[in-house]
Design a protein around this motif. Structure first.
Motif, PDB file in Angstrom:
ATOM      1  N   ASP A   1       0.855  -1.191   0.000  1.00  0.00           N
ATOM      2  CA  ASP A   1       0.000   0.000   0.000  1.00  0.00           C
ATOM      3  C   ASP A   1       0.892   1.242   0.000  1.00  0.00           C
ATOM      4  N   VAL A   2       0.836   2.000  -1.101  1.00  0.00           N
ATOM      5  CA  VAL A   2       1.704   3.176  -1.204  1.00  0.00           C
ATOM      6  C   VAL A   2       1.199   4.338  -0.364  1.00  0.00           C
ATOM      7  N   THR A   3      -0.045   4.253   0.108  1.00  0.00           N
ATOM      8  CA  THR A   3      -0.588   5.346   0.934  1.00  0.00           C
ATOM      9  C   THR A   3      -0.168   5.209   2.396  1.00  0.00           C
ATOM     10  N   ASN A   4       0.210   3.974   2.804  1.00  0.00           N
ATOM     11  CA  ASN A   4       0.638   3.695   4.194  1.00  0.00           C
ATOM     12  C   ASN A   4      -0.475   3.930   5.213  1.00  0.00           C
ATOM     13  N   ARG A   5      -1.717   3.887   4.778  1.00  0.00           N
ATOM     14  CA  ARG A   5      -2.822   4.141   5.706  1.00  0.00           C
ATOM     15  C   ARG A   5      -3.410   2.817   6.207  1.00  0.00           C
TER      16      ARG A   5
END
Length: 262
Positions: free
Chosen positions: A196-200
């Motif tokens: 997940d590139v958003t890291n959320r």
């Protein structure tokens, strides 16, 4: 002898008329992709073609038990897939038992009803391809049958239906029971991990250190909270750059626990 005579040899020795044996030999050569090669000598064939002649010579006999020892090792990938499919088809049509020895895990899973994995001349695990892949009983099997990441973990508590483990710095609830106690290893298959590139809302973090585009998938190496992970991503239209920080999401329901190998 010619290639056709080689394939027909067992049939003629068993008393089959030469014309019928030649017809059967032709069918066998067609099955292994050597139709039209019958008049040649084996010395005029490549090593892989000679190996296919041997497969045809065995199969045309329609034996009750067929032993195949690395029968496709000299073939290229596309032809290997074709010949193994034909061997499997013939095995089922003739309802014969085939013992198939191979070091190619994908090949073993493609042709087998049951697989026996050997380690140091002993049976390490026996079962269906699905059993060995989804329910390995050791780190050796998990690593040998398909790609996997083996991550050290601690088992905190367990019952028949669930287990609490510590993975890295996080405590995780796994929806499977286990008889293991103390230290163990978590089996994380590469396609059960999501980056997940958003890291959320993702429990673990890492950095992409390697990426390989293979057409239908991208393979990543990620250095994360509990070491290096191998990840397979089908989202080829959304590649992640080397050096990018990502969240690592684990498919908990697909996680398996195995003892630490001695």
């Amino acid at each position: 002898m010619t290639v056709a005579e080689n394939v027909a040899y067992g049939l003629t020795v068993n008393g089959m008329p030469k014309k019928q044996a030649a017809e059967k030999a032709g069918e066998g050569l067609k099955m292994v992709g050597l139709e039209g090669f019958g008049a040649r000598l084996p010395s005029e064939l490549s090593g892989g073609q000679q190996q296919r002649v041997a497969v045809a010579r065995a199969v045309v006999l329609e034996p009750e038990v067929l032993l195949l020892d690395e029968p496709l090792s000299n073939l290229d990938a596309k032809l290997r897939r074709h010949v193994r499919e034909e061997i499997r088809k013939i095995q089922q049509e003739l309802n014969l038992t085939a013992v198939y020895v191979t070091h190619d895990q994908e090949e073993a899973m493609a042709v087998s009803d049951r697989i026996i994995v050997m380690k140091n001349a002993e049976i390490a695990q026996e079962g269906t391809p699905h059993d060995l892949y989804e329910r390995p009983i050791s780190a050796f099997i998990a690593d040998f049958i398909g790609d996997s990441n083996l991550v050290d973990c601690d088992i905190l508590s367990t019952d028949e239906a669930s287990t609490e483990i510590r993975l890295g710095s996080k405590q995780i609830h796994v929806p499977i029971g286990t008889s293991l106690k103390g230290q163990a290893q978590a089996v994380l298959r590469p396609h059960h991990l999501r980056l997940d590139v958003t890291n959320r809302d993702v429990p673990f973090q890492g950095e992409v250190t390697y990426a390989a585009y293979l057409g239908n998938e991208i393979q990543y190496t990620v250095q994360g909270d509990f070491g290096e992970l191998f990840v397979i991503n089908q989202a080829v239209g959304q590649p992640i750059s080397v050096g990018q920080t990502v969240g690592i999401d684990i498919s908990i329901e697909d996680l398996r626990l195995v003892p630490c190998d001695a």
